[in-house]
Enzyme design. Structure first.
Site, PDB file in Angstrom:
ATOM      1  N   ASN A 394     153.008 -23.276 -45.297  1.00  0.00           N
ATOM      2  CA  ASN A 394     152.932 -24.601 -45.895  1.00  0.00           C
ATOM      3  C   ASN A 394     153.762 -25.607 -45.108  1.00  0.00           C
ATOM      4  O   ASN A 394     153.234 -26.412 -44.356  1.00  0.00           O
ATOM      5  CB  ASN A 394     153.403 -24.540 -47.349  1.00  0.00           C
ATOM      6  N   ASP A 395     155.053 -25.560 -45.271  1.00  0.00           N
ATOM      7  CA  ASP A 395     155.938 -26.551 -44.660  1.00  0.00           C
ATOM      8  C   ASP A 395     155.935 -26.494 -43.139  1.00  0.00           C
ATOM      9  O   ASP A 395     156.132 -27.516 -42.474  1.00  0.00           O
ATOM     10  CB  ASP A 395     157.365 -26.367 -45.183  1.00  0.00           C
ATOM     11  N   VAL A 396     155.685 -25.310 -42.568  1.00  0.00           N
ATOM     12  CA  VAL A 396     155.764 -25.155 -41.108  1.00  0.00           C
ATOM     13  C   VAL A 396     154.545 -25.697 -40.383  1.00  0.00           C
ATOM     14  O   VAL A 396     154.474 -25.652 -39.154  1.00  0.00           O
ATOM     15  CB  VAL A 396     155.995 -23.676 -40.726  1.00  0.00           C
ATOM     16  N   VAL A 397     153.540 -26.200 -41.144  1.00  0.00           N
ATOM     17  CA  VAL A 397     152.363 -26.811 -40.530  1.00  0.00           C
ATOM     18  C   VAL A 397     152.121 -28.223 -41.076  1.00  0.00           C
ATOM     19  O   VAL A 397     151.043 -28.789 -40.902  1.00  0.00           O
ATOM     20  CB  VAL A 397     151.092 -25.948 -40.756  1.00  0.00           C
ATOM     21  N   ALA A 435     159.487 -25.290 -50.521  1.00  0.00           N
ATOM     22  CA  ALA A 435     160.329 -26.482 -50.427  1.00  0.00           C
ATOM     23  C   ALA A 435     159.921 -27.565 -51.414  1.00  0.00           C
ATOM     24  O   ALA A 435     160.610 -28.565 -51.565  1.00  0.00           O
ATOM     25  CB  ALA A 435     160.282 -27.053 -49.010  1.00  0.00           C
TER      26      ALA A 435
END
Length: 469
Positions: A394-397, A435
């Site tokens: 999720n957050d890493v893309v 997050a």
């Protein structure tokens, strides 16, 4: 040869085994060998310590070994891949707790024999205490028994500052008082309350240090706690005059520090910002935002796209571990390769909930190591990728990190999945990641959502390839 010489020789061999073990753990190819070398080093160290301690009876030690070994084996066999992060956090806490007990026993039996002993004893109980409770809170957050969001209260920073000041002041008094009683090789009556007060305050600070840290920072927190557990082992080695503990503790501590720096660099943030920045608070935007709608796609339509794809990049996240889809993903990769497609896996340094979580997960499924690519290596290739398949990440893309200054992840390097010609996102729902931040990629024109359990979705894609062949 004296028993002391043999013990020291065993310690040197153990230290060498630990050093090579850590070295080999740096690569998935040699990780198992590194684990075996480290285990062998620990066995040799324990045997050498017991044989050189002139103990008359080993019954209680044997009982402890049986209980500890049984619990360790049980946890190792029973723990699922989704439970690895919280298990690692718990093991860090157990290591620190063992060090605290050793320090406490040394203080109770021998007192404070010199100034070095007083300083290292103080550092041991402070770092050990905060590591014990900090690891417990990290375990609670990772296992979702405690909310992953930052826990904040009014005046929290001032309270923490007061707590740190109290620990420092009491430590100064403890060390100074110990220096005035060096001829008494037993805990001075006035030192024992100070010792307990410092330990209790350190335990409290460990709780307050971790609760304001958001879920997305847990990989860094685990790395920092790993460093702390090594440092407390090192200082405990000075307390009990054990050379091996000093060396091994320094190795683990340095390893944790380096890993923490690497993780923070991957997030474009500093360690102090991670530990004291209360990352994870979602910034509310002002003004009226445009209503967006994500586009979904069926498994059958996704298969048609993949059947014609010449290059596919799979981007795993924690959701892959939750769905236990790694074996199904490997099977899908094999069908894609048979179809003439180039398949790679893009690994973000903070994907999952602990350092290296995705590497371990994919290695368990026997996915070839040469297909795993780090963020910096895969990003220059993303413009030419036909399909990027995001499974549980999720957050890493999230492209918001590149341009949205109001986002908590602004400035964090990401895998540029959005630059692929087509993006498939396998998710159960539109819920945010750990997050708590909405991912704008889901609304891009080249992105399609495939809702459902990731394992079942991948298995359905595999079934389509089987049927087509």
């Amino acid at each position: 040869m004296s028993s002391e010489f043999i013990t020291n020789l065993a310690y040197i061999i153990s230290s060498i085994l630990f050093a090579f073990g850590l070295k080999f753990l740096g690569s998935p190819v040699t990780a198992r060998r590194g684990n075996m070398l480290s285990s062998l080093g620990m066995l040799l160290a324990v045997v050498a310590t017991l044989c050189g301690s002139h103990l008359i009876s080993f019954q209680w030690i044997l009982i402890g070994i049986i209980i500890g070994g049984s619990l360790g084996a049980l946890v190792a066999f029973k723990a699922a891949m989704t439970q690895m992060p919280q298990m690692i956090a718990l093991l860090h806490g157990c290591g620190a707790l063992a060090s605290v007990f050793v320090d406490w026993t040394a203080f109770d039996v021998h007192g404070v024999p010199d100034l070095t002993g007083a300083v290292t004893l103080y550092l041991s109980i402070v770092i050990g205490g905060l590591t014990v409770t900090g690891s417990a809170i990290a375990w609670g957050k990772l296992s979702e028994k405690i909310t992953g969001k930052p826990i904040l209260f009014t005046g929290q920073k001032w309270f923490n500052l007061s707590l740190i000041s109290a620990i420092l002041i009491l430590g100064f008094i403890f060390i100074r008082h110990a220096g005035n009683t060096l001829d008494i090789f037993a805990p001075h009556p006035s030192l024992y309350p100070l010792f307990l007060a410092i330990l209790i305050l350190s335990l409290l600070f460990g709780v307050l240090m971790v609760i304001p840290i958001g879920g997305a920072d847990m990989p860094v927190v685990i790395s920092v706690l790993n460093s702390y557990s090594g440092i407390v082992a090192c200082t405990t080695g000075f307390v009990i005059h054990n050379t091996l503990l000093i060396v091994v503790g320094a190795l683990v501590g340095a390893n944790g520090v380096i890993l923490s720096i690497i993780m923070c660099k991957a997030m474009n943030r500093s360690i102090t910002n991670v530990l004291f920045g209360a990352f994870g608070n979602v910034v509310k935007k002002t003004g009226t935002e445009e209503k967006k709608e994500a586009k979904s796609m069926s498994v059958e339509d996704a298969f048609l796209v993949l059947e014609n794809a010449k290059s596919v990049v799979i981007i795993p996240g924690y959701g892959l571990a939750v769905a236990q889809a790694q074996h199904a993903v490997r099977e899908l990769s094999e069908f894609l390769e048979k179809n003439g497609c180039d398949v790679k896996y893009a690994i973000h340094p903070v994907a999952g909930r602990m350092p290296g979580h995705m590497n371990v997960l994919l290695a368990e499924a026997n996915i070839p190591y040469d297909q795993l690519m780090e963020m910096d290596a895969i990003n220059p290739l993303m413009d030419n990728v036909d399909v990027a398949i995001i499974i549980g990440a999720n957050d890493v893309v999230n492209p918001a990190s590149r341009h949205d200054k109001s986002s908590p992840i602004y400035g964090m390097p990401i895998i540029n999945a959005d630059k692929a010609k087509t993006v498939f996102v396998l998710k159960r729902s539109m819920a945010t990641g750990f997050a708590g931040i909405e991912n704008e990629l889901f609304y891009y024109d080249n992105c399609r959502m495939i809702f459902g359990d990731a394992k079942q979705t991948v298995q359905a894609l595999v079934a389509e390839f089987k049927h087509a062949s």
